[in-house]
Scaffold this active site. Structure first.
Site: not given
Ligand code: BGC
Length: 767
Positions: A270
């Protein structure tokens, strides 16, 4: 002589250059061989903003404006960059671009909770095949979706993105979602792996989960999706799992994901640079997103110092190359930037209608004729919530709100109420933007609280209208959890609105319908007696208002069922004793982390309730709920035949039941198969969902036979002491049910043989 050497040298480098392999599906090892250490490290780190390293420049290109991330290109080896936009309710990209008059809107589809409520894997697959087409046609490679964490507690701010409190429902819907997207030749990233069940301190919180709960509840959905749909990628979550960051857990990312489940795609983190990059590489985390120079440097240094074996890095690079050769960018796909948004809007509307859950319909007040005059109360009728906030928010071209939807369907709406709501929302939005509440960057603007409405105003509408609708809305999102008061529980103003509207309309012999425009569970027990009908419309995407009208008028007969329990009170969930309330000491999270003791539910969360999540708890304790898991009504009625269950020599069960539409309109019925295990051995829930299916649209009097197969493995529970899955011999009861509390139709079967299924020693014996 010198001259000859120079010429020879030039010839050799020219030869080397021409011998430089260009990536293809057949020469991955050769390309790997040709890569420098810096290139290998860089390929395992997202392109971020590009970097300089070892005298080389690695540049980052914006492939798709607004996409969350990009992987790095290495042009000399024919390795293209690939684009990774969010998910999950549709592609999230910038809708407008500088110096460009065209628009690039993604379709806003219904949220995760909604589509899970359809209990219809074909429908989900159909919907996500439209969604995946936008990924392809807007020039992207992987959608950062589906999000499939378990609704451990009603207050998780991202539950709207997630599917269910049950892993079988989540896993099957997740698999269908992945199949639909990937049918376009683009990938998915199943997230957030794993046990990322709260937003409070989401980057650092340690989820402490016993191995049985981990395997049966928190990993099971991922396991089903990985095994049934082979997602191209998995996103490892921010949080810690039993003391170690999930993205650095070899137990999770290698032993369980790859060795046990056979996953052969890439794992990406993530979005955030954590220390411990080297540990993540060794654990089997192939790609660090969004990527920064320091992460590349850490990998290079660790290989040079011997801390990281080059073989581990090579393994990840090979995974990356295997991923890249599958992508549209590698294929040089000529995307149109012009997906068929009209067709996709129709898919979004169809999915939204099939996902709505009819909770109450006293006296058959619904369906409406569509010609009535309606007083529609509740500001969410105009400030309609299509989907939640944060990375899951799609930049859609428009949202059809409920006023528009009902008017489109032919209803007349009482102007005074409509205007009051619109003016109130407009005023409050200006007011709120002038005085931001500090809700946090990711939360976006908080929802306008419900408008107080006087009894006189309500009374004045009764004669002008045939019935009243009250819309109650909720929004939440990434970066924050919900609260009990004024969120899970209705606000005093909302409660008053329902009471006053009901009193006034009932006095005049007129009906009241409540429409819930929500992304997760709310309290319903204290007010559900008031209105005549309650329709849970969820956050149904950009076509929401039209979709609600389709269901209210019976153009579509509701067939959705709840993917979570609606408890009587928030504290009825055992996890509520170990979930942040929002009032924990705040200096221990956020931007400042002071030198203080770890704070319960902020720095660590004990999953003391173990496997007793959702209906598993309520059914086993015989505890009353407001609406059980799996509940939902229809405008028609269905009867189930006596079921039959057969067992083959390998212990596989085949069950069949025939469903007949006994009412007067066409409809679809979800049959939920719960299994009660024999007593003795491991303690088990009263019953657990093991399979489900939905009939086709059955005309009145029509029948359909549904059949379900279950393997011994699907009946197994995890024994922590033996560190294996076990299926006990004995008498099993299969319930063919309309919801988790329905035990009317059942059949017994005797499993003669005990079976056990070995696993690796990942998280072994954690109690
Ligand atoms: C979120 C993810 C997301 C990623 C990219 C993160 O902060 O938890 O779900 O895909 O950002 O935007």
């Amino acid at each position: 002589m010198k001259k000859t050497l120079l010429v020879l040298g030039a010839l050799i480098s020219a030869f080397q250059l021409s011998a430089q392999p260009k990536l293809s599906a057949d020469n991955i090892d050769e390309v790997l061989e040709a890569m420098t250490l810096e290139e290998k490290a860089a390929l395992c780190v997202g392109a971020g903003r590009g970097y300089q390293l070892g005298g080389l420049t690695f540049s980052s290109t914006v492939l798709v404006p607004g996409a969350a991330g990009t992987t790095l290109a290495i042009p000399r080896l024919g390795i293209p960059a690939t684009a990774l936009p969010d998910g999950p309710a549709g592609i999230r990209i910038s809708p407008t671009r500088e110096g460009d008059s065209r628009t690039y809107y993604g379709t806003g589809f219904p949220v995760g909770t909604a589509i899970a409520s359809s209990w219809d894997t074909e429908l989900v697959e159909h919907m996500t095949s439209a969604m995946g087409n936008e990924v392809l046609e807007y020039g992207a490679d992987v959608l950062l979706a589906p999000a499939m964490n378990i609704h451990r507690n009603p207050l998780c701010g991202r539950n709207f993105e997630y599917f269910s409190e049950d892993p079988v429902l989540a896993g099957k819907i997740g698999a269908a979602y992945v199949r639909g997207i990937q049918s376009n030749g683009v990938g998915t990233s199943v997230k957030h792996f794993a046990a990322n069940d709260q937003e409070t301190n989401r980057m650092e919180n340690d989820s402490r989960v016993d191995t049985r709960a981990l395997r049966e509840i928190y990993l099971k959905g991922f396991e089903i999706t990985v095994k049934e749909a082979q997602p191209w990628t998995i996103m490892s979550s921010y949080n810690k799992l039993n003391g170690e960051y999930a993205q650095q857990s070899h137990d999770l990312l290698t032993k369980i994901l790859r060795d046990e489940w056979g996953f052969d795609g890439i794992v990406m983190t993530d979005w955030g640079n954590k220390e411990g990059t080297v540990k993540a590489v060794a654990a089997g985390n192939d790609l660090m997103m969004p990527g920064s120079t320091v992460e590349v440097q850490r990998i290079v240094d660790a290989v040079k110092s011997g801390e990281l074996s080059e073989a581990d890095l090579d393994r990840n690079v090979r995974n990356m190359l295997n991923y890249i050769v599958k992508t549209p960018h590698f294929r040089n796909y000529k995307y149109s930037d012009a997906p068929d948004l009209k067709a996709h809007a129709a898919a979004a509307r169809a999915a939204a209608t099939e996902s709505m859950v009819l909770l109450k319909n006293d006296g058959g007040v619904l369906p409406l004729k569509g010609t009535e005059t309606v007083a529609m109360f509740g500001i969410s009728s105009v400030d309609f919530v299509a989907g939640g906030t944060g990375s899951g928010n799609v930049n859609k071209a428009y949202v059809v709100n409920m006023v528009q939807g009902l008017e489109n369907a032919g209803f007349t709406l009482v102007d005074a109420v409509k205007d009051f709501n619109q003016k109130y929302v407009d005023f409050q939005k200006v007011n709120m933007s002038a005085n931001p509440s500090g809700a946090g960057v990711l939360l976006g603007s908080a929802k306008v609280p419900e408008a107080p409405v006087s009894r006189n105003f309500i009374n004045a509408q009764v004669d002008k209208s045939d019935l009243a609708i009250v819309v109650i809305g909720r929004n939440s999102g990434e970066g924050g959890d919900r609260r009990v008061d004024n969120d899970f529980n209705l606000t005093a103003t909302e409660r008053q609105l329902i009471t006053d509207v009901t009193a006034a309309y009932h006095l005049a012999g007129k009906k009241v319908v409540v429409v819930l425009n929500i992304g997760g569970a709310i309290e319903t027990a204290s007010w559900k007696e008031d209105p005549d009908a309650i329709l849970c419309a969820w956050q149904p995407g950009q076509e929401g208002g039209d979709a609600v009208a389709d269901v209210l008028t019976g153009k579509v007969n509701p067939s959705g069922k709840l993917p979570m329990t609606l408890p009587i009170s928030y504290m009825d969930h055992p996890s509520s004793y170990n979930f942040p309330t929002g009032y924990e000491r705040s200096n221990n999270y956020g931007w400042f982390r002071g030198p203080v003791e770890p704070v319960k539910n902020v720095d660590y969360t004990d999953y003391d309730e173990s496997i007793w999540v959702g209906y598993r708890w309520f059914t086993t304790q015989d505890k009353e709920v407001s609406y059980p898991f799996g509940y939902g009504l229809s405008y028609t009625t269905f009867e189930y035949s006596k079921p039959s269950v057969k067992l083959d020599r390998d212990g596989n069960l085949t069950a069949t039941v025939t469903v007949t539409n006994t009412g007067s309109v066409a409809g679809k019925e979800v049959v939920e198969v719960y299994v009660a295990a024999p007593a003795g051995g491991l303690e088990k829930p009263a019953r657990e969902l093991k399979a489900f299916d939905k009939t086709d649209l059955l005309e009145p009097g029509a029948s359909q036979t549904l059949s379900f197969t279950l393997t011994p493995y699907e009946l197994a529970s995890f024994n922590i002491d033996a560190n294996e899955w076990q299926t006990a011999a004995g008498s099993y009861t299969l319930y063919f049910a309309k919801n988790a509390n329905d035990t009317a139709t059942s059949a017994k079967v005797n499993v003669r043989k005990t079976s056990s299924f070995e696993v690796t020693d990942a998280f072994a014996h954690i109690k």
